[in-house]
Write a protein that holds these residues in place. Structure first.
Motif, PDB file in Angstrom:
ATOM      1  N   ALA A 107      -8.137  -7.683   0.036  1.00 35.26           N
ATOM      2  CA  ALA A 107      -6.792  -8.336   0.227  1.00 35.26           C
ATOM      3  C   ALA A 107      -6.576  -9.099   1.547  1.00 35.26           C
ATOM      4  O   ALA A 107      -7.192  -8.911   2.611  1.00 35.26           O
TER       5      ALA A 107
ATOM      6  N   ASP B 198       2.230  -6.412 -12.570  1.00 39.97           N
ATOM      7  CA  ASP B 198       1.167  -5.327 -12.153  1.00 39.97           C
ATOM      8  C   ASP B 198       1.967  -4.328 -11.392  1.00 39.97           C
ATOM      9  O   ASP B 198       1.974  -4.584 -10.203  1.00 39.97           O
ATOM     10  N   GLN B 199       2.383  -2.929 -11.797  1.00 32.05           N
ATOM     11  CA  GLN B 199       2.891  -2.157 -11.077  1.00 32.05           C
ATOM     12  C   GLN B 199       1.819  -1.083 -10.179  1.00 32.05           C
ATOM     13  O   GLN B 199       0.883  -0.471 -10.743  1.00 32.05           O
ATOM     14  N   PHE B 200       1.886  -1.457  -8.914  1.00 37.57           N
ATOM     15  CA  PHE B 200       1.016  -0.910  -8.067  1.00 37.57           C
ATOM     16  C   PHE B 200       0.885   0.628  -7.985  1.00 37.57           C
ATOM     17  O   PHE B 200       1.991   1.314  -8.178  1.00 37.57           O
ATOM     18  N   ARG B 201      -0.012   1.306  -7.688  1.00 38.28           N
ATOM     19  CA  ARG B 201      -0.192   2.695  -7.209  1.00 38.28           C
ATOM     20  C   ARG B 201      -1.488   2.926  -6.283  1.00 38.28           C
ATOM     21  O   ARG B 201      -2.483   2.112  -6.265  1.00 38.28           O
ATOM     22  N   PHE B 202      -1.268   4.073  -5.825  1.00 40.95           N
ATOM     23  CA  PHE B 202      -2.702   4.250  -4.886  1.00 40.95           C
ATOM     24  C   PHE B 202      -3.829   5.026  -5.784  1.00 40.95           C
ATOM     25  O   PHE B 202      -3.283   6.094  -6.316  1.00 40.95           O
TER      26      PHE B 202
ATOM     27  N   VAL C  36      -5.299   0.370  -3.104  1.00 44.52           N
ATOM     28  CA  VAL C  36      -4.146  -0.195  -3.817  1.00 44.52           C
ATOM     29  C   VAL C  36      -4.880  -0.529  -5.236  1.00 44.52           C
ATOM     30  O   VAL C  36      -5.780  -1.137  -5.245  1.00 44.52           O
TER      31      VAL C  36
ATOM     32  N   SER D 109      -5.033 -12.804  -2.096  1.00 47.53           N
ATOM     33  CA  SER D 109      -5.599 -11.859  -3.011  1.00 47.53           C
ATOM     34  C   SER D 109      -5.063 -10.296  -2.625  1.00 47.53           C
ATOM     35  O   SER D 109      -4.677 -10.208  -1.392  1.00 47.53           O
ATOM     36  N   ASN D 110      -4.928  -9.552  -3.420  1.00 43.85           N
ATOM     37  CA  ASN D 110      -4.128  -8.261  -3.427  1.00 43.85           C
ATOM     38  C   ASN D 110      -5.507  -7.282  -3.455  1.00 43.85           C
ATOM     39  O   ASN D 110      -4.942  -5.952  -3.284  1.00 43.85           O
TER      40      ASN D 110
END
Lengths: 362, 362, 362, 362
Positions: free
Chosen positions: A219, A264-268, A273, A288-289
């Protein structure tokens, strides 16, 4: 900057299809990177014509690295790769000068260069020039691999026939790296090759779509606004002749989606990520993510076909009909694949070294 | 070059959504071009929120040209346009810092800037920054118009509903230049607006596709390989937030076409080069061929939605749920239109002055 | 790139002497750097007119940072500094339009911009524009200081009178950082000021030489060939109006030296590389060698003088005589000092971030 | 952009002293310019070692233009010139690796490239790389000549002995274009050569100053601030190894002048703008004023000398003494002359095509 692209890492292209040689200068790669000439040969092989579905013009593509490598490693200074042109049949082309091959750059080159262009085999606009890019890009691909950044491209669709999507990025990339005809589904592969052969028999050509994934990009790469990952990659990709479209993630499909689907729903996940979906193609706000970077390129059908076509003679100003002879590819989608990988590798090296410094890449 | 783009004609962007001001510096435009402030205001109005289908955040967009214009004309030196931020409600945003809004640049900006980003309202990644681009681009649009180069963009598709295609470029461009909601077919317009309102009521958002035509570009603009018309335009277009795809001419459709269909067969018409089809979008080998330049851009659904979403808190490393409050657009496709026109105008000025010199543009 | 300079870190200048405002956009500085507005004011004060030896045009130089700073720290996005123009007396200038002031850009601006230039007070070519550079450069200077990189400039010679050389870099830089008139030897200072006043009384002006030292730059900054430390610094320095010469280390003196004198013979001192002499100015092969970077700039006498001069009227094509009125500096050497420091700081940030990445600078 | 310079017209350098080949890519020159290979050979001859005052390393400098030229004319696409390295004695160098030759880039290259540099004969930092520049620059020089723009450089001073100044630009330029040792005064020439030989016998080397005039540049070339004629030329000139100073017009002499002396008072002569003096070197505000462009470059004594020197071994961290063997030039001032002319020609093509368009140059 016409034939040069990039900031910290840049590439300069030169050469004409039927000139003495074509080549590339890659500048800004870090020093101390091992250069694997066998891998360069391998990559050039992936770009070369293949079986009945390609031009019979066979180039040995003997490359020569004339600078920037010492004792098997990069020196940090410009790497110039030269590939001599061999097996050229210039006689095929000169007699038709003035008759613009539809879909080619004959007419635009004539206007741009006031009639002084090297028209033989498309000259500087020929896909042949991408061989230099592939040779230089191989070093960038190798370097990224050592940093855990992998690039893979398959034919998403060709001649109207769809391949399967990626199912396991790592395995698929590994498979594609050695695949001469980069299709994931074996049946689709057989059908596509058959469709290309059929088009070839009819004196025609087909187009397709390439889909690329890049895994391992951390990222934070890319710049806001003009040097976004999307801007830089598309700039590079559209410089490949025949590419007429580029889309990231859901791309044009997003016109039929709601925000609640597209986001796009993030989560760990194990501290990293991630998200269930990757409709943004691994890029938010041009940066970039950390998720895989995903994009597709539309590759038009080869403009060189054997069918009679109407066109102009731009020298004498008359409408004419043209039967293009010479050696042609009925499809270049599979050959363009390695060009995409190469140019993407060079562009990512550039973007990554902006944030992290050139030395980070070693 | 992060926030600067272009060679002979360049644009630099600055500003944050809730900072003191946003703006743009346009450099390299020729001297002596009349600057029509009313037209700049008109263009900014086209970018502003519209009716129920836009955010209630209303900005006056009072711009100020602080340099590069003298006695109503360009001086040839950098034109800096400043637009103060007004009506900002920063309190809306700060309390949620750390909770990455899905689809936004919150998380990537945090990583890229090591936690020092201005997070209010998207900061430097906000679509608000495009207002500076629109103000500066208005001068480029005006200048091109005087050279007979016209740019027009309509909504090809939005919320899954298609508009008609262009039927008469000149008339359509004229119509679109004043259309607050740029749809060519009146019924489609009603349906699209209704669909946006419906999505808004559901707390959701929609995306779409913009289609652009540029008429009057002479053959010979663009450079081979890296500064091709496609490379330069796509570089510029992908810098607009929310754009996820760009295609020229037949674009991704070329995957289903034969070369004999894709090739645009030239002929002379009243001494000018033309063709029945324009599948190459007016560009061969990266160089303009004198026919209209045609391209489409995919615009993703606005990521700001009112529905509850899962996401991460990147400060404390926890998974969270997020209800985005604040003022949002359920659709930005229509607002993005004028941004596309603006950035295309600036990029074309750059490409044209490479071949013809800056003075040619006057 | 006309008014923009730099790669990873860049600066864009805009404005005219009698326009609404002048300013600068600094892009690419790392995020998280504290911005000390008092230091910016201090630097702008060093650039402002001083006593009887300067123009009576007094500008408050109230600057405003409209972007790129949040909560007192850089955000990593473009920093735009605006300085409104005040106390302009445009009436002084317009009546003489067409009469080229010798040594000024009146005639060349007229030719370049085809008669549409903003001619008031030198317009975009005015030294006034450097105020934006000084404001932006202050942030870069501050940032480098935190990395142990210090920049100091004194008047080596002015009006034919020589200052002492540097004796103790650290102490001298500290002394100079607060000196309104940057001369190391007190007697020389008195003599120089007296000579400037004498020239002013005679309606004339004087020139001089500035000598700069930069300590703490690590070895390895700069690029071979075109982005050498010397190439980049000289590019930046020659953009300052009135600078007519730049030399590094022994500079022009090397024409009278033998190689055995010129070569700086290295040795280790407490583990660090050093040498008795520094004739190469801390640069070998365009790359910093870790010793202090040393260079001098020639500053021409202010072209604005009160004496009658012969010149042309470029509007009507006649030879004329000209008595320049208005408010002038009989010497700008001392005012140019802080401009040198500013532009050098920005350029060094650019060079350092190429090797080490932008983040290294924090 | 490390090894690439220029905007509309650019040059990229590659190669190492003892690698396979060195070369240059010149991009952006207009199409249709006749390429005179005999003139390129002539220019390379001017750069080659000369008599007893040069290194005994004799390179045939057989160049090969591998792209960008077709039917004896430029095509408008990148011109790549390759010069194979011959007569290399790498054994001379490798045994001393680690011992930094004072005045050379050995140590800085080691630091910059983390020990992976090609150290043989200076590698990429060798003056040998300028041969590619001279070959490419010959085409630019020829092209400018056809537009009436002439460039000439003589040795103003060498080994402490002064040449006469220019007396008749046109005649002097013509004389210098064929002069192997470019000194205008015959006695000075004899004295300088004798002084160089004496230094050579003593195992030492000498430096000098080159003075250049460019006639025929129209007013209006160059850009304000960062792409001024002075900024662009100095950037290019300082990239030549051994150049340690650049001054325009009166240069450093302006520190002893009054404004009333420095200012060039314009007048019309046969309708053209001229002046008695040219202390500004043909440049006002960074823009050409139509008078000859005048500048000087300081060239340091060749760092390679046979005398014993103290230095460091950067591999083992010890102080050592060094006796440089191998083949050296006791003076490179005369050889650097044609490099100056070449790089100036390329840079002027770039500056001129910004205002007038690439096509103007034909």
């Amino acid at each position: 900057m016409k034939n040069t692209f990039g900031n910290n890492v840049s590439v300069t292209l030169f050469g004409e299809s039927h000139g003495e040689a074509i080549g590339a200068v890659i500048d800004g790669l870090p020093a101390g990177v091992e250069v694997d000439e066998a891998f360069i040969t391998h990559q050039l092989d992936l770009r070369r014509p293949f079986g009945k579905i390609s031009t019979p013009r066979q180039e040995a593509d003997r490359f020569s690295i004339v600078s920037g490598v010492f004792n098997g490693k990069t020196t940090g200074t410009p790497i110039c790769v030269i590939i001599p042109n061999e097996n050229t049949k210039s006689g095929d082309y000169s007699k038709n000068y003035g008759k613009a091959r539809p879909g080619h750059a004959d007419y635009t080159a004539y206007v741009k260069y006031n009639g002084s262009e090297d028209y033989r085999g498309g000259g500087h606009f020929s896909g042949r020039i991408t061989a230099g890019l592939v040779a230089g890009g191989a070093i960038a691909l190798d370097l990224l691999k050592k940093k855990g950044i992998l690039i893979g491209t398959h034919i998403k669709k060709c001649a109207g026939i769809a391949d399967d999507g990626f199912s396991d990025y790592d395995a698929d990339i590994k498979f594609l790296s050695d695949a001469k005809f980069p299709v994931l589904n074996d049946n689709a592969k057989v059908e596509i090759i058959s469709a290309i052969e059929k088009a070839a028999e009819a004196g025609d050509s087909v187009g397709g779509i390439l889909e690329t994934v890049v895994t391992g990009v951390p990222a934070g790469a890319g710049e806001p606004w003009f040097d976004s990952v999307e801007s830089m990659l598309s700039h590079a990709l559209f410089s490949i002749p025949a590419i007429k479209g580029v889309e990231f993630g859901a791309g044009f499909g997003c016109a039929d989606m709601y925000g609640s689907q597209m986001n796009d729903q993030f989560r760990f996940e194990n501290g990293a990520v991630t998200a269930e979906t990757n409709n943004n193609g691994g890029i938010n706000g041009g940066i970039s993510n950390g998720m895989p970077i995903l994009f597709s390129c539309a590759v038009k059908p080869t403009p060189s076909i054997s069918k009679e076509q109407s066109t102009i003679n731009f020298i004498n100003g008359e409408d004419v009909t043209l039967n293009v002879t010479g050696r042609h590819d009925p499809c270049i989608v599979h050959r363009a694949r390695v060009v995409v990988d190469s140019i993407v590798a060079i562009t990512l090296c550039d973007l990554l070294s902006q944030k992290f410094g050139t030395d980070w890449l070693v």
